[in-house]
Design a protein around this motif. Structure first.
Motif, PDB file in Angstrom:
ATOM      1  N   MET A  57       6.103  -0.923  11.689  1.00 37.48           N
ATOM      2  CA  MET A  57       6.558   0.503  11.064  1.00 37.48           C
ATOM      3  C   MET A  57       7.159   0.856   9.741  1.00 37.48           C
ATOM      4  SD  MET A  57       8.973   1.129  14.469  1.00 37.48           S
ATOM      5  CE  MET A  57      10.399   0.049  13.581  1.00 37.48           C
ATOM      6  N   ALA A  58       7.615  -0.287   8.859  1.00 37.65           N
ATOM      7  CA  ALA A  58       7.911   0.985   7.356  1.00 37.65           C
ATOM      8  C   ALA A  58       6.644   0.615   6.619  1.00 37.65           C
ATOM      9  CB  ALA A  58       8.513  -0.139   6.538  1.00 37.65           C
ATOM     10  N   ASP A  59       5.856  -0.219   6.402  1.00 38.01           N
ATOM     11  CA  ASP A  59       4.664   0.859   6.052  1.00 38.01           C
ATOM     12  C   ASP A  59       3.477   1.290   6.899  1.00 38.01           C
ATOM     13  OD1 ASP A  59       4.804  -1.666   4.144  1.00 38.01           O
ATOM     14  OD2 ASP A  59       3.446  -3.579   4.900  1.00 38.01           O
ATOM     15  N   ALA A  60       3.086   1.452   7.906  1.00 44.16           N
ATOM     16  CA  ALA A  60       3.061   2.913   8.231  1.00 44.16           C
ATOM     17  C   ALA A  60       3.802   4.158   7.706  1.00 44.16           C
ATOM     18  CB  ALA A  60       2.820   3.249   9.901  1.00 44.16           C
ATOM     19  N   GLY A  61       4.613   4.139   7.631  1.00 41.81           N
ATOM     20  CA  GLY A  61       5.873   5.467   7.581  1.00 41.81           C
ATOM     21  C   GLY A  61       4.962   5.534   6.096  1.00 41.81           C
TER      22      GLY A  61
END
Length: 202
Positions: A57-61
């Motif tokens: 989720m962090a990398d997608a953000g």
């Protein structure tokens, strides 16, 4: 559909736009916690699942915000108020989500909620299967919503951003694709099993 007043939205459509206007990562961590408990995951299995979920989720953000400032696409409120020509302009148009937080102060494309949700749904579907039923609560609205699959929740989140009047459909569809691609890469390259072992007792 996303107008504050005069929209043909149903009551449920108006409510789901408000329901999903919360912390995206919190939604998906709550969903993961519920399903992990139902499946009786071990401590080490939970550690691996939640690490993979939250890094994805962090990398997608990060990927999403890179896209936002690469394309710098206007929000519905700007597009509709300006119009293609002065004859099309609606200078008083207001999005439904003005009832809560209003239009976010950063570019529209791709959708952050859809990108992060696409990543989360990919990880949870890989762990439990997409057709996993669950319920979820919101940090900004009362009530509980139920879904038969992770992909159904992602589809409703896309609807919520359009119905809320802050996104175009394309940003949600392509945001989901982006999030899934990021999660696929993370799950293939990070936190892999060492010598075939994942159990924390070894």
């Amino acid at each position: 559909m996303g107008a504050f007043s005069g929209s043909p939205r149903s009551d449920d459509q108006s409510e789901l736009a408000l329901f999903w206007n919360g912390n995206t990562a919190l939604f998906w961590n709550r969903i993961a916690s519920q399903v992990a408990a139902q499946r009786s995951l071990t401590l080490s299995e939970n550690a691996h699942l939640f690490a993979l979920l939250n890094v994805s989720m962090a990398d997608a953000g990060i990927a999403c915000w890179d896209g936002k400032y690469r394309y710098v696409f206007w929000r519905p409120i700007t597009a509709i108020r300006a119009g293609i020509s002065s004859a099309d302009a609606d200078p008083t148009w207001t999005p439904w989500l003005d009832i809560q937080t209003g239009t976010p102060p950063f570019p529209e494309y791709p959708s952050g909620h859809s990108t992060v949700s696409g990543a989360a749904a990919f990880i949870l579907a890989a762990a439990f299967g997409d057709n996993t039923p669950f319920t979820v609560t919101s940090d900004v609205r009362p009530g509980t919503r139920a879904f038969p699959s992770f992909s159904d929740a992602v589809a409703e989140i896309a609807d919520a951003r359009v119905l809320g009047g802050i996104h175009f459909r394309t940003a949600c569809v392509r945001g989901n694709v982006l999030g899934r691609a990021v999660a696929d890469y993370v799950s293939s390259h990070a936190m892999r099993e060492l010598d075939g072992e994942r159990d924390g007792d070894h």
